[in-house]
Design an enzyme around this catalytic site. Sequence first.
Site, mmCIF file in Angstrom:
data_model
loop_
_atom_site.group_PDB
_atom_site.id
_atom_site.type_symbol
_atom_site.label_atom_id
_atom_site.label_comp_id
_atom_site.label_asym_id
_atom_site.label_seq_id
_atom_site.Cartn_x
_atom_site.Cartn_y
_atom_site.Cartn_z
ATOM 1 N N LEU A 218 11.642 8.518 4.902
ATOM 2 C CA LEU A 218 10.626 7.470 4.845
ATOM 3 C C LEU A 218 10.348 7.043 6.278
ATOM 4 O O LEU A 218 11.283 6.780 7.038
ATOM 5 C CB LEU A 218 11.126 6.262 4.038
ATOM 6 N N ASP A 219 9.065 6.970 6.665
ATOM 7 C CA ASP A 219 8.773 6.616 8.050
ATOM 8 C C ASP A 219 9.156 5.167 8.338
ATOM 9 O O ASP A 219 9.465 4.388 7.441
ATOM 10 C CB ASP A 219 7.301 6.900 8.390
ATOM 11 N N LYS A 220 9.126 4.806 9.590
ATOM 12 C CA LYS A 220 9.618 3.503 10.048
ATOM 13 C C LYS A 220 8.940 2.343 9.330
ATOM 14 O O LYS A 220 9.584 1.332 9.037
ATOM 15 C CB LYS A 220 9.392 3.400 11.566
#
Length: 244
Positions: free
Chosen positions: A104-106
């Site tokens: 999951l991206d930041k």
Amino acid sequence: MTRMRLQVALSHAGLASRRKSADLVRLGKVKVNGKVVLEPGFRCDPSKDIITCGRKKCIPEKPVYIMLNKPRGVLSTSRDSRGRKTVLDLISDGGNRLYHVGRLDKDSSGLLLLTNDGEVAYRLMHPKFEIKRVYQVAIRGSLKEEDRSRMAKGIILEGERTSPCEIKIIKGSMNKTIISVKLHEGKKRQIRNMFQKFGYNVLKLKRLRFGPLELKGLDAGEHRGLTVHETKNLKKALGLGACI
């Protein structure tokens, strides 16, 4: 212990990833009971066979399966050269080598599985197993039906066509729309890029389900081990019976 493929045994022992373990076997680096084995699919029993790679004896780790509700602002990586907080900073069980499965991206949040089971991680991520992920997405403005339909059928992103997916509007207004997205791919920033291609700004993105696993009872930043029932259902969904 059940007999398994040699490359899987090496991965479970924490030596390397499934693919890298297969390469080590083909290079003649691995011995089973003192004999070099060159076939990654060679069947072995780590509880009875002596498996070595160089001078290292491979002892399988106890499998660990942890569900984390990843908060926004935390990186899905084991370490960061700039000192930013990572998902492993949130896990109290630091004694195990853990994969984070399904990045999951930041700026995204939600369900993230961490495990030292290389075969489970591999099957969850590989598109051929078609493991569904469900996300809740908030976008600025109202989602047009023609755009929803086109994204659901598959669009071209970075030269590749995305697979068909399910996109349903949960609640909408002129200012913001809440959407459910179900897909089985995990391309980098895929959902954000899909909506941005049609001019929509993604405000929030949260993963709610990953295969049979559902994010329940965890506040942002909290984690817990999977129950016996969840682990059993997960392995069943991945086609992992007694013999893998």
